[in-house]
Design an enzyme around this catalytic site. Structure first.
Site, PDB file in Angstrom:
ATOM      1  N   ILE A 215       0.316  -1.245   0.186  1.00  0.00           N
ATOM      2  CA  ILE A 215      -0.060  -0.330   0.595  1.00  0.00           C
ATOM      3  C   ILE A 215       0.832   0.854  -0.003  1.00  0.00           C
ATOM      4  O   ILE A 215       1.644   1.693   0.377  1.00  0.00           O
ATOM      5  CB  ILE A 215      -0.862  -0.396   1.208  1.00  0.00           C
ATOM      6  CG1 ILE A 215      -2.393  -1.524   1.555  1.00  0.00           C
ATOM      7  CG2 ILE A 215      -1.359   1.378   1.229  1.00  0.00           C
ATOM      8  CD1 ILE A 215      -2.982  -1.364   0.167  1.00  0.00           C
ATOM      9  N   HIS A 216       0.718   1.987  -0.994  1.00  0.00           N
ATOM     10  CA  HIS A 216       1.878   3.069  -0.585  1.00  0.00           C
ATOM     11  C   HIS A 216       1.200   4.626  -1.917  1.00  0.00           C
ATOM     12  O   HIS A 216       1.629   5.689  -1.720  1.00  0.00           O
ATOM     13  CB  HIS A 216       3.183   2.977  -1.681  1.00  0.00           C
ATOM     14  CG  HIS A 216       2.374   2.913  -3.575  1.00  0.00           C
ATOM     15  ND1 HIS A 216       2.318   1.874  -3.819  1.00  0.00           N
ATOM     16  CD2 HIS A 216       3.077   4.295  -3.855  1.00  0.00           C
ATOM     17  CE1 HIS A 216       2.017   2.799  -5.386  1.00  0.00           C
ATOM     18  NE2 HIS A 216       2.409   3.231  -5.357  1.00  0.00           N
TER      19      HIS A 216
END
Ligand code: UD1
Length: 364
Positions: A215-216
């Site tokens: 997740i970024h």
């Protein structure tokens, strides 16, 4: 006609690739090899957008990419400032180099800065991975790719869907369908790290039985409630979750006091490319907001859950191989859905996209 050098050894043409962020290094690997095969004088400029060894150097080493000829060392910063600093620095280097083509990759701030720097000094620009659209104007990448496409002289599209977008925007004449260069490198690396994966992936889930997660994206990391909701959903999954944590995720979690190591989650450092491909193949399923990882899951036959309201890689949605789960409350049902049984088509090309891209540049 491609001009030939006096020695007759190759086309007398010089191309500068401008890269700066992790996914661009992956794309650069097969393209640099294709330029070498074609005898093209190819130079690499690294903007320095990514600079941690795990985010940059490891990719050059693992994918056997020559060290950049120039590294601008621009580093992180607010988007406008980061893009502006790159723009100024690139203008100087490109003015010195004056290549026949400037090749830009994907949709990062580096891509936009390089395209703008080049057109301002009348250098032809080729855009690799042209025509992708999320139609989500909250994403910095959407602006970067639309503006870059409209500034470029040659648009190298990965898919039919991308070609359709370019046609609708009046860019058909400059567009060429070459396929997806990440597919070239993904298959090659999979063959190296897990020989025999092609037979095994037909059988079902990987041996690891874990969920691989990344997740970024700012839309997922930058608001505390949303980030906490996503992390909690991962923590409650019924399988171990290997969370390869991008520096932004770690920084935002720390800032908001959100503990990543909880429940099913085992946070790990960002993975280098061969380790990422191996992890996908060993996993039971993937949860991500990365474009590249959605596609890698599809190519390698692992079901993917995408924590976003939309995807540019719409082909991965066919047959349920990729499912959008934007609301944290939808993640668990998506991840635990039955494994898709339908076959996967080959919308991303035959693994020779980089050679086709180079041929299109030489013909351009
Ligand atoms: C960029 C791209 C995104 C791509 C992603 C892959 C843009 C707008 N976004 O996002 O499309 O999916 O790369 O990773 O260009 N940081 C480090 N070390 C590094 C690099 C970044 O610690 O080597 C941290 C910094 O706190 C920085 C933050 O990560 O502020 C974000 O980095 P940045 O380059 O701005 O964008 P990404 O989120 O990586």
């Amino acid at each position: 006609m491609v001009p030939v050098t006096a020695s007759g050894l190759g086309p007398n043409i010089r191309v500068v690739s401008v890269v700066g962020a992790r996914p661009q290094f992956v794309k650069l690997a097969p393209v640099a090899e294709a330029f070498a095969r074609a005898g093209v004088d190819h130079r690499i400029i690294h903007s320095g957008q990514h600079y941690d060894p795990a985010m940059s150097g490891a990719f050059f080493a693992d994918l056997a990419i020559a060290a950049p000829d120039v590294n601008l060392g621009v580093g992180s910063g607010p988007h406008g400032r980061q893009t502006g600093v790159m723009l100024a620095a690139l203008e100087d280097v490109l003015e010195r180099e004056r290549p026949d083509w400037v090749l830009v990759y994907g949709d990062t701030n580096t891509t936009l800065a390089a395209a703008l720097a080049a057109v301002k000094i009348h250098l032809p620009v080729a855009h690799l991975e042209a025509g992708l659209r999320s139609f989500n104007r909250r994403m910095p990448e959407e602006h970067n790719r639309v503006l870059t496409d409209h500034a470029s002289d040659l648009l190298l599209a990965p898919t039919e869907a991308a070609m359709g977008h370019l046609r609708r925007e009046g860019l058909a004449q400059a567009s060429r369908l070459v396929g997806d260069v990440m597919t070239d490198v993904c298959h090659r690396v999979a063959d190296a790290v897990r020989p025999g994966w092609r037979d095994q992936s037909a059988e079902g889930e990987g041996p690891g039985r874990f969920v691989l997660a990344t997740i970024h994206r700012p839309d997922n990391t930058d608001a505390p409630d949303r980030l906490d909701g996503i992390v909690q959903a991962l923590a409650e999954l019924p399988r171990p979750v290997r969370l390869a944590a991008h520096p932004r995720l770690r920084a935002k979690a720390a800032e908001f006091g959100i503990e990543l190591r909880r429940g099913a989650i085992e946070p790990v450092e960002p993975l280098n490319y061969p380790a990422m491909v191996a992890a996908v193949l060993d996993s039971a399923a993937v949860v991500t907001d990365s474009g590249g990882l959605q596609k890698e899951a599809y190519l390698l036959g692992r079901p993917c859950t995408t924590v976003r309201p939309e995807t540019e890689w719409v082909e991965t949605l066919a047959g349920g191989w990729n499912l959008l789960a934007d609301r944290p409350g939808d993640i668990a049902a998506a991840v635990t859905r039955p494994r898709p049984v339908g076959p996967r088509s080959q919308p991303y090309g035959d693994g020779h996209a980089a050679d086709k891209a180079v041929a299109a540049i030489l013909a351009g």
